[in-house]
Scaffold this motif. Structure first.
Motif, PDB file in Angstrom:
ATOM      1  N   GLU A  55       0.833  -1.205   0.000  1.00  0.00           N
ATOM      2  CA  GLU A  55       0.000   0.000   0.000  1.00  0.00           C
ATOM      3  C   GLU A  55       0.869   1.258   0.000  1.00  0.00           C
ATOM      4  OE1 GLU A  55      -2.972   2.863   0.201  1.00  0.00           O
ATOM      5  OE2 GLU A  55      -2.915   0.802  -0.546  1.00  0.00           O
ATOM      6  N   GLN A  56       1.963   1.247   0.753  1.00  0.00           N
ATOM      7  CA  GLN A  56       2.852   2.406   0.758  1.00  0.00           C
ATOM      8  C   GLN A  56       3.452   2.642  -0.628  1.00  0.00           C
ATOM      9  OE1 GLN A  56       5.604   1.308   3.824  1.00  0.00           O
ATOM     10  NE2 GLN A  56       4.317   2.084   5.485  1.00  0.00           N
ATOM     11  N   ALA A  57       3.842   1.557  -1.307  1.00  0.00           N
ATOM     12  CA  ALA A  57       4.393   1.684  -2.653  1.00  0.00           C
ATOM     13  C   ALA A  57       3.354   2.254  -3.622  1.00  0.00           C
ATOM     14  CB  ALA A  57       4.884   0.321  -3.139  1.00  0.00           C
ATOM     15  N   ARG A  58       2.111   1.826  -3.460  1.00  0.00           N
ATOM     16  CA  ARG A  58       1.052   2.365  -4.318  1.00  0.00           C
ATOM     17  C   ARG A  58       0.890   3.862  -4.106  1.00  0.00           C
ATOM     18  NH1 ARG A  58      -3.929   4.083  -4.202  1.00  0.00           N
ATOM     19  NH2 ARG A  58      -4.064   3.847  -1.945  1.00  0.00           N
ATOM     20  N   GLN A  59       0.938   4.290  -2.846  1.00  0.00           N
ATOM     21  CA  GLN A  59       0.783   5.713  -2.553  1.00  0.00           C
ATOM     22  C   GLN A  59       1.931   6.530  -3.129  1.00  0.00           C
ATOM     23  OE1 GLN A  59       0.631   5.791   1.685  1.00  0.00           O
ATOM     24  NE2 GLN A  59      -1.246   4.582   1.814  1.00  0.00           N
ATOM     25  N   LEU A  60       3.150   6.028  -2.989  1.00  0.00           N
ATOM     26  CA  LEU A  60       4.320   6.800  -3.415  1.00  0.00           C
ATOM     27  C   LEU A  60       4.503   6.827  -4.923  1.00  0.00           C
ATOM     28  CD1 LEU A  60       7.137   5.888  -0.849  1.00  0.00           C
ATOM     29  CD2 LEU A  60       5.990   8.071  -1.130  1.00  0.00           C
ATOM     30  N   PHE A  61       4.285   5.668  -5.589  1.00  0.00           N
ATOM     31  CA  PHE A  61       4.730   5.533  -6.976  1.00  0.00           C
ATOM     32  C   PHE A  61       3.607   5.313  -7.987  1.00  0.00           C
ATOM     33  CE2 PHE A  61       8.174   3.791  -4.263  1.00  0.00           C
ATOM     34  CZ  PHE A  61       9.143   4.762  -4.522  1.00  0.00           C
ATOM     35  N   SER A  62       2.403   4.936  -7.551  1.00  0.00           N
ATOM     36  CA  SER A  62       1.368   4.506  -8.504  1.00  0.00           C
ATOM     37  C   SER A  62       2.017   3.641  -9.583  1.00  0.00           C
ATOM     38  CB  SER A  62       0.682   5.719  -9.131  1.00  0.00           C
ATOM     39  OG  SER A  62       0.012   6.473  -8.158  1.00  0.00           O
ATOM     40  N   PRO A  63       2.618   2.520  -9.195  1.00  0.00           N
ATOM     41  CA  PRO A  63       3.509   1.801 -10.110  1.00  0.00           C
ATOM     42  C   PRO A  63       2.769   1.144 -11.268  1.00  0.00           C
ATOM     43  CG  PRO A  63       3.137   0.520  -8.119  1.00  0.00           C
ATOM     44  CD  PRO A  63       2.501   1.855  -7.885  1.00  0.00           C
ATOM     45  N   ARG A  64       3.481   0.972 -12.347  1.00  0.00           N
ATOM     46  CA  ARG A  64       2.965   0.238 -13.509  1.00  0.00           C
ATOM     47  C   ARG A  64       2.783  -1.228 -13.183  1.00  0.00           C
ATOM     48  NH1 ARG A  64       1.248  -2.396 -16.766  1.00  0.00           N
ATOM     49  NH2 ARG A  64       1.369  -2.354 -19.044  1.00  0.00           N
ATOM     50  N   ALA A  69      -2.539  -5.504  -3.390  1.00  0.00           N
ATOM     51  CA  ALA A  69      -2.442  -5.054  -4.777  1.00  0.00           C
ATOM     52  C   ALA A  69      -3.795  -5.108  -5.470  1.00  0.00           C
ATOM     53  CB  ALA A  69      -1.433  -5.920  -5.526  1.00  0.00           C
ATOM     54  N   GLN A  70      -4.570  -6.144  -5.167  1.00  0.00           N
ATOM     55  CA  GLN A  70      -5.906  -6.235  -5.763  1.00  0.00           C
ATOM     56  C   GLN A  70      -6.776  -5.060  -5.327  1.00  0.00           C
ATOM     57  OE1 GLN A  70      -8.974  -8.812  -4.056  1.00  0.00           O
ATOM     58  NE2 GLN A  70      -9.054  -9.880  -6.015  1.00  0.00           N
ATOM     59  N   ILE A  71      -6.726  -4.729  -4.043  1.00  0.00           N
ATOM     60  CA  ILE A  71      -7.526  -3.617  -3.541  1.00  0.00           C
ATOM     61  C   ILE A  71      -7.057  -2.298  -4.150  1.00  0.00           C
ATOM     62  CG2 ILE A  71      -8.034  -2.286  -1.456  1.00  0.00           C
ATOM     63  CD1 ILE A  71      -7.910  -4.988   0.052  1.00  0.00           C
ATOM     64  N   GLY A  72      -5.750  -2.132  -4.272  1.00  0.00           N
ATOM     65  CA  GLY A  72      -5.203  -0.908  -4.843  1.00  0.00           C
ATOM     66  C   GLY A  72      -5.179  -0.884  -6.351  1.00  0.00           C
ATOM     67  N   ARG A  73      -5.673  -1.963  -7.000  1.00  0.00           N
ATOM     68  CA  ARG A  73      -5.720  -2.058  -8.462  1.00  0.00           C
ATOM     69  C   ARG A  73      -4.341  -1.903  -9.077  1.00  0.00           C
ATOM     70  NH1 ARG A  73     -11.319   1.346  -9.801  1.00  0.00           N
ATOM     71  NH2 ARG A  73     -12.653   0.104  -8.425  1.00  0.00           N
ATOM     72  N   VAL A  74      -3.402  -2.641  -8.514  1.00  0.00           N
ATOM     73  CA  VAL A  74      -2.030  -2.653  -9.017  1.00  0.00           C
ATOM     74  C   VAL A  74      -1.762  -4.012  -9.657  1.00  0.00           C
ATOM     75  CG1 VAL A  74       0.408  -2.481  -8.397  1.00  0.00           C
ATOM     76  CG2 VAL A  74      -1.273  -1.040  -7.228  1.00  0.00           C
ATOM     77  N   GLU A  75      -1.183  -4.023 -10.849  1.00  0.00           N
ATOM     78  CA  GLU A  75      -0.798  -5.272 -11.503  1.00  0.00           C
ATOM     79  C   GLU A  75       0.339  -5.898 -10.688  1.00  0.00           C
ATOM     80  OE1 GLU A  75      -2.256  -6.492 -14.296  1.00  0.00           O
ATOM     81  OE2 GLU A  75      -3.650  -4.807 -14.282  1.00  0.00           O
ATOM     82  N   ALA A  76       0.160  -7.145 -10.241  1.00  0.00           N
ATOM     83  CA  ALA A  76       1.134  -7.743  -9.319  1.00  0.00           C
ATOM     84  C   ALA A  76       1.444  -9.179  -9.720  1.00  0.00           C
ATOM     85  CB  ALA A  76       0.611  -7.698  -7.886  1.00  0.00           C
ATOM     86  N   LEU A  77       2.645  -9.614  -9.351  1.00  0.00           N
ATOM     87  CA  LEU A  77       3.110 -10.963  -9.686  1.00  0.00           C
ATOM     88  C   LEU A  77       4.151 -11.388  -8.660  1.00  0.00           C
ATOM     89  CD1 LEU A  77       2.872 -13.181 -11.943  1.00  0.00           C
ATOM     90  CD2 LEU A  77       4.944 -12.173 -12.930  1.00  0.00           C
ATOM     91  N   THR A  78       4.172 -12.682  -8.365  1.00  0.00           N
ATOM     92  CA  THR A  78       5.178 -13.263  -7.475  1.00  0.00           C
ATOM     93  C   THR A  78       6.141 -14.117  -8.280  1.00  0.00           C
ATOM     94  OG1 THR A  78       3.813 -13.266  -5.479  1.00  0.00           O
ATOM     95  CG2 THR A  78       5.531 -14.919  -5.606  1.00  0.00           C
TER      96      THR A  78
END
Length: 742
Positions: A108-117, A243-252
């Motif tokens: 969540e912090q990364a989403r706030q700071l970067f709105s990452p691709r 990531a799902q809640i923040g609508r961020v494309e994510a992968l492990t």
């Protein structure tokens, strides 16, 4: 591989943060300042975030970074940002530590700071399928959160929860890793002639408990309920949910470092983890290189000034010479409905904000759009008048000095603490929670009032059985660095309440270790017998307490340790580790008898929970003896009037002990008896029958049904109909009805 778990990922924290994200960042951070999210996303869409748990995983990814710099989130989390050679991508890298909680928070912090691709979790894992080899790479097509379920009479009933990997990232990975071109450099531990690591596109399991056995109960549960998972680790569930809640494309992406089969030890980790981490890092970088190149922002804007359309209607910053207004205070709260009574003239007066007079407050409130909101969303629930989210434009924090921002947040924290301490009714508590959490995140001003408010809301949720809602507050209180052992204890109790017993064990064992250290510093020990000595019992009133040689501080230390032992014993009971649960509960009973006396409601409840653990081990007469140690005390003390919650829990435990005995006898289980001290098992059995009025072989489902009726009524009076304990009592009653043939 470091772990597996029992945890339905704690991205409940990320959900609340998404509703009430922390406010503007501190001045001086190397990130875009107070700009609209749409513009921030346009400018930072060239960023891919990579999270790791271990230092060696971090180092493996960091080797690919060029032109490195640092960005610090306002909570202190540090991201190392650099470029990826040969691409237009920036990579932001962070080491989050082990566990799903931390992974969810930093996501969540990364989403706030970067709105990452895109966001990737890169690291090592343990294999749970024989067709994987050390050094292989797993790209998670799905992440399972393990151990969510119900412990029912017929056994463990799983309630699987999972999140699919980003379709776009999985497709990019399949293209990037189709051949061995991605593995061009040897990793630590690679030897000449060794086969290249294979890449597996399969589901992965994540939790918080270390798995290092091929035959354990947990391993069997994985085979039964998550049999498509090929590896297990500790962070991806938290990351994937957030990531799902923040609508961020994510992968492990994980490298296999062990087989989770009992052969994991320090020397092996030293040999295999660096190689597995290097393979995972290389694969992740290959995936990033195959992503479509980032698009440059079409209209870059100055950091200092958003477009005029975004500044229209902004009030002036609360600088000297600018009158303080309610709009300034609203800038400190979350972007969520705020109950009107928080900013009422009476509240402003009670808190003491000299800049705001009652007349001015009333005049400003009349300018806001106020609408009724129901906290629960259920038909017929009470409506609370609220200032509509977004009705007031927040202050441009980039123009406010740190001292002014601190002053505003101190006022806001005091208003929330006042509102939580004396709300008109309980219906407003859920509406206050996102604002309390937002102030905890901001960390501007005096933290005492937001922390006090957060504790009140958390404890209210805990008492009402709303464990999912209370967990984000408990997590942030612990992470704030301002909490204490009681906050850690509450976090463990919330985990237990929502069925995350493994996570509760992890938290509570840390708390118990600190409690033991605290006891040692006060000249006390929690080892061995914790109750009064035989001499104490013979020379004093046997009812206790036995505190003649203890100071009040020592009594407090031992009392807190007993609470932790009780909570941990209940968590272990949920994990079906009944002997361990019994030992801890017995220790808690002894400490409470010693420091509080036999009449203490906490001692009686711990004794009843101990009886449940004993009954599960088929020592039925011993369990009934413990029950009949408590029931007369509860009746004599009229707990139903003085402590209705404890009375209800005692009645529920009595019903569950009796139900377990009747069901076990019906299954044909045999009773067990153990020796105690100098008395062999036959003597203990005879003594038990002489002091216990109820014989196990005389109990029936009708007895269970009668006890359940009492328990249901007591739970409804004490907790209300929707409470989990009331639901539990009704479930035992239904089971008794089935046993009676309807």
């Amino acid at each position: 591989m470091r772990g597996d778990g029992n945890h339905r990922a704690d991205a409940a924290l990320a959900r609340v943060l998404a509703d009430g994200s922390p406010g503007p960042r501190r001045r001086g951070d190397r990130v875009p300042g107070n700009v609209p999210r749409s513009l921030e996303r346009a400018r930072l869409s060239d960023t891919v975030v990579i999270l790791t748990a271990l230092g060696l995983e971090y180092d493996a990814v960091r080797a690919y970074l060029r032109e490195r710099d640092f960005v610090r989130h306002e909570t202190g989390t540090v991201f190392e940002v650099g470029t990826l050679a040969g691409t237009a991508w920036r990579m932001a890298l962070a080491e989050v530590g082990a566990g799903n909680d931390a992974a969810a928070v930093v996501t969540e912090q990364a989403r706030q700071l970067f709105s990452p691709r895109a966001l990737l979790f890169v690291g090592v894992a343990g294999a749970i399928k024989d067709d994987l080899a050390l050094g292989d790479v797993v790209v998670a097509t799905r992440v399972h959160s393990v151990h969510g379920g119900k412990d029912a009479p017929e056994g463990f009933l799983a309630r699987p929860e999972g999140w699919a990997g980003s379709h776009e990232l999985v497709q990019s990975a399949k293209h990037a890793l189709r051949d061995q071109s991605w593995h061009t450099e040897s990793a630590p531990g690679d030897t000449e002639g060794q086969r290249h690591p294979r890449v597996h596109f399969k589901p992965i399991a994540a939790g918080d408990v270390v798995l290092n056995s091929a035959t354990s109960v947990l391993r069997q549960q994985l085979r039964t309920y998550y049999n498509d998972a090929v590896a297990i680790e500790m962070e991806s569930a938290g990351m994937a949910h957030a990531a799902q809640i923040g609508r961020v494309e994510a992968l492990t992406v994980r490298g296999i470092s062990d087989m989770a089969d009992g052969n994991k030890y320090a020397e092996a980790d030293t040999e295999h983890q660096p190689r597995a981490a290097a393979h995972a890092a290389a694969a992740a970088v290959a995936v990033i290189r195959h992503l479509p190149p980032p698009q440059a922002p079409s209209a870059p804007h100055s950091r200092a000034a958003p477009p005029s359309s975004d500044r229209d209607g902004l009030p002036g910053s609360p600088r000297s010479g600018t009158p303080l207004s309610l709009r300034h205070l609203l800038s400190c709260f979350a972007d969520a409905p705020l109950p009107l009574y928080v900013l009422s003239p009476a509240a402003i007066s009670a808190v003491g904000i000299p800049e705001l007079s009652a007349d001015r407050v009333a005049a400003e409130i009349s300018e806001f759009t106020v609408e009724p909101v129901t906290a629960s969303g259920e038909p017929g629930a009470p409506m609370v008048p609220c200032i509509r989210a977004g009705a007031a434009t927040p202050v441009d924090a980039a123009g406010a000095t740190p001292d002014e921002r601190a002053r505003l947040c101190t006022y806001a924290g005091a208003l929330l603490d006042h509102a939580v301490a004396a709300p008109p009714d309980d219906s407003g508590l859920p509406l206050l929670a996102p604002h309390v959490l937002a102030l905890l995140w901001r960390r501007d001003g005096d933290p005492a009032r937001p922390i006090a408010a957060a504790r009140r809301v958390r404890d209210a949720y805990l008492a009402r059985g709303r464990y999912e809602d209370g967990l984000p507050l408990a997590v942030q209180l612990v992470m704030s660095g301002q909490g204490g052992l009681k906050d850690d204890l509450a976090l463990g109790q919330l985990h237990s309440g929502r069925g995350d017993f493994g996570e509760a064990e992890v938290v509570l064992r840390r708390v118990l270790a600190k409690a033991e250290k605290d006891a040692a510093e006060h000249g006390l020990s929690l080892a061995g017998r914790t109750g009064p000595s035989m001499r104490d019992v013979l020379t004093n009133d046997a009812e206790g307490p036995f505190t003649r040689d203890l100071s009040q501080t020592q009594c407090d230390v031992l009392g807190f340790a007993a609470r932790v032992q009780h909570a941990l014993g209940n968590a272990l009971y949920g994990l079906r580790r009944y002997p361990e649960s019994e030992r801890l509960l017995q220790a808690a009973v002894g400490l409470l008898w010693r420091t509080q006396g036999a009449e203490n409601p906490g001692r009686m409840l711990a004794q009843m929970h101990r009886a449940q653990a004993v009954a599960r081990q088929h020592r039925w007469e011993e369990a009934l003896g413990l029950v009949h140690d408590v029931i007369p005390w509860a009746a004599r003390l009229r707990l139903d009037q003085d402590s209705p919650e404890t009375d209800a829990l005692i009645r529920l435990a009595h019903a569950e002990v009796t139900a377990e005995i009747v069901a076990s006898r019906q299954r044909g289980d045999r009773q067990r008896t153990r020796g105690v001290g100098m008395f062999p098992a036959p003597v203990v059995k005879w003594l038990g029958r002489t002091v216990t009025p109820t014989r196990p072989d005389r109990l029936t489902w009708a007895d269970v049904r009668s006890l359940c009726d009492d328990a249901v009524r007591a739970c409804e009076r004490a907790f209300g109909g929707p409470h989990p304990r009331t639901t539990e009592a009704r479930a035992v009653r239904d089971r008794a009805s089935e046993g009676m043939g309807g």
